[in-house]
Design a protein around this motif. Structure first.
Motif, PDB file in Angstrom:
ATOM      1  N   GLY A  21       0.824  -1.502  -0.076  1.00  9.19           N
ATOM      2  CA  GLY A  21       0.095  -0.031   0.254  1.00  9.19           C
ATOM      3  C   GLY A  21       1.063   1.605  -0.442  1.00  9.19           C
ATOM      4  O   GLY A  21       0.225   2.080  -0.552  1.00  9.19           O
ATOM      5  N   LYS A  22       2.133   1.259   0.232  1.00  6.71           N
ATOM      6  CA  LYS A  22       2.663   2.753   1.355  1.00  6.71           C
ATOM      7  C   LYS A  22       3.532   2.511  -0.406  1.00  6.71           C
ATOM      8  O   LYS A  22       3.439   3.630  -0.896  1.00  6.71           O
ATOM      9  CB  LYS A  22       4.124   2.299   2.010  1.00  6.71           C
ATOM     10  N   GLN A  25       1.076   4.449  -3.412  1.00  2.00           N
ATOM     11  CA  GLN A  25       0.513   5.730  -2.678  1.00  2.00           C
ATOM     12  C   GLN A  25       1.835   6.344  -3.066  1.00  2.00           C
ATOM     13  O   GLN A  25       1.729   7.643  -3.895  1.00  2.00           O
ATOM     14  CB  GLN A  25       0.494   5.678  -1.107  1.00  2.00           C
ATOM     15  N   THR A  26       3.084   6.248  -2.723  1.00  2.99           N
ATOM     16  CA  THR A  26       4.014   6.885  -3.284  1.00  2.99           C
ATOM     17  C   THR A  26       4.444   7.023  -4.910  1.00  2.99           C
ATOM     18  O   THR A  26       4.262   8.086  -5.133  1.00  2.99           O
ATOM     19  CB  THR A  26       5.719   6.103  -2.846  1.00  2.99           C
ATOM     20  N   ARG A  28       1.930   6.907  -6.573  1.00  2.00           N
ATOM     21  CA  ARG A  28       0.841   7.390  -7.403  1.00  2.00           C
ATOM     22  C   ARG A  28       1.277   9.194  -6.858  1.00  2.00           C
ATOM     23  O   ARG A  28       0.548   9.576  -7.921  1.00  2.00           O
ATOM     24  CB  ARG A  28      -0.731   7.281  -5.912  1.00  2.00           C
ATOM     25  N   GLU A  29       1.417   9.112  -6.247  1.00  2.00           N
ATOM     26  CA  GLU A  29       2.342  10.586  -5.299  1.00  2.00           C
ATOM     27  C   GLU A  29       3.464  11.035  -6.893  1.00  2.00           C
ATOM     28  O   GLU A  29       3.442  12.339  -7.440  1.00  2.00           O
ATOM     29  CB  GLU A  29       2.874  10.802  -4.360  1.00  2.00           C
ATOM     30  N   ILE A 114      -4.304   0.101  -8.211  1.00  2.00           N
ATOM     31  CA  ILE A 114      -5.267   1.264  -8.328  1.00  2.00           C
ATOM     32  C   ILE A 114      -5.080   1.731  -9.929  1.00  2.00           C
ATOM     33  O   ILE A 114      -3.986   1.238 -10.705  1.00  2.00           O
ATOM     34  CB  ILE A 114      -4.139   2.249  -7.346  1.00  2.00           C
ATOM     35  N   HIS A 240      -7.650  -4.960  -3.699  1.00  2.00           N
ATOM     36  CA  HIS A 240      -6.764  -5.524  -2.505  1.00  2.00           C
ATOM     37  C   HIS A 240      -6.742  -6.823  -2.296  1.00  2.00           C
ATOM     38  O   HIS A 240      -7.537  -7.590  -2.529  1.00  2.00           O
ATOM     39  CB  HIS A 240      -7.860  -4.353  -0.889  1.00  2.00           C
ATOM     40  N   LEU A 254      -4.205  -1.502   3.019  1.00  2.00           N
ATOM     41  CA  LEU A 254      -3.642  -0.095   2.750  1.00  2.00           C
ATOM     42  C   LEU A 254      -2.912   0.395   3.092  1.00  2.00           C
ATOM     43  O   LEU A 254      -1.929   0.215   4.049  1.00  2.00           O
ATOM     44  CB  LEU A 254      -4.931  -0.138   4.440  1.00  2.00           C
ATOM     45  N   PRO A 255      -2.238   1.752   2.535  1.00  2.00           N
ATOM     46  CA  PRO A 255      -0.864   2.436   3.022  1.00  2.00           C
ATOM     47  C   PRO A 255      -1.183   2.987   4.415  1.00  2.00           C
ATOM     48  O   PRO A 255      -2.223   2.947   5.006  1.00  2.00           O
ATOM     49  CB  PRO A 255      -1.216   3.857   2.428  1.00  2.00           C
TER      50      PRO A 255
END
Length: 258
Positions: A21-22, A25-26, A28-29, A114, A240, A254-255
């Motif tokens: 998840g982390k 998320q990274t 995506r940013e 995602i 997920h 989840l992140p």
């Protein structure tokens, strides 16, 4: 093989899942207009190896691919939806990007995906497509309770996708996961309730609704991996890894919350 995790395995799965998840998320940013897909792959490699984890993809060579895959993450753009092989492509404003990541850490795997639109351009159809996969995943997770069956998850996912007006492909779907990435049972994105394997605590599943706007037919790129919509329409994919518990399913990927 259907694997049931013990308490220690489940604790390790939480660590692996949070890492997945982390990383997503990274990425995506970091993924902005002009970012190259090969950069995303390099960032994924750096984060995976830096965390002491192992990619599930680099040496992956199933019968449906021209393996080994050779990269650390799947990057699917626009009409590509599954197994997107990273290549020399710079993201453009409005591209619909799917990132699919599976890793193993301390002997336990986790898998998530995602989909999001790159840049400032927003298109209602893109957002509707992504939202349908998110809502379908939420419905599948809600159905992932002990005593229910795999068919209940498939039915819940399919009902949302069908109500949203999208065709459903049944060639690829969710799967069991644990000490290896792909295990039984297979979880189709549509199905009949009260059919299939009965859910029990300790069973870990990767649920992954994916859709194409106007077709259920896939075509394979010359790279032997990337799967695209046969009509060139947009696609989306959300995933997920979840653990069946005595109550509600626990989302493992989840992140972490800062």
């Amino acid at each position: 093989m259907i694997e049931i995790l013990n308490t220690k395995d489940a604790e390790r799965a939480q660590v692996t899942g949070a890492l997945v998840g982390k990383i997503l998320q990274t990425l995506r940013e970091r993924a902005t207009v002009g970012t190259n897909l090969l950069e995303i792959d390099a960032w994924a490699k750096e984060m995976i190896l830096g965390a002491g984890a192992v990619s599930c993809y680099v040496d992956y060579a199933p019968s449906f691919g021209r393996g080994p895959f050779g990269h650390y993450i799947c990057t699917a753009v626009n009409d590509a939806v599954l197994h997107g092989l990273p290549h020399d492509y710079a993201l453009a404003d409005g591209d619909l990007l799917t990132l699919d990541l599976a890793i193993t850490k301390d002997g336990i795997s986790a898998d998530a995906a995602i989909s999001f639109v790159v840049g400032a351009s927003k298109d209602e159809e893109n957002e509707k497509l992504i939202d349908a996969t998110k809502r379908a995943l939420a419905a599948g997770i809600e159905a992932a309770k002990p005593g229910n069956k795999i068919g209940d998850i498939s039915y819940a996912i399919g009902a949302v996708l069908r109500d949203a007006g999208y065709p459903i492909n049944t060639e690829f779907g969710g799967h069991g996961i644990g000490s290896t990435m792909h295990q039984d049972p297979h979880i189709s994105n549509t199905g009949r309730p009260n059919r299939g394997y009965k859910l029990v605590p300790g069973l870990m599943l990767a649920l992954e609704p994916w859709v194409m706007t106007d077709t259920a037919k896939l075509v394979t790129d010359p790279d032997g991996w990337t799967l695209r919509s046969a009509t060139g329409c947009r696609t989306a994919h959300t995933e997920h890894t979840v653990l069946i518990t005595e109550g509600d399913a626990q989302i493992m990927t989840l992140p972490p919350v800062d």
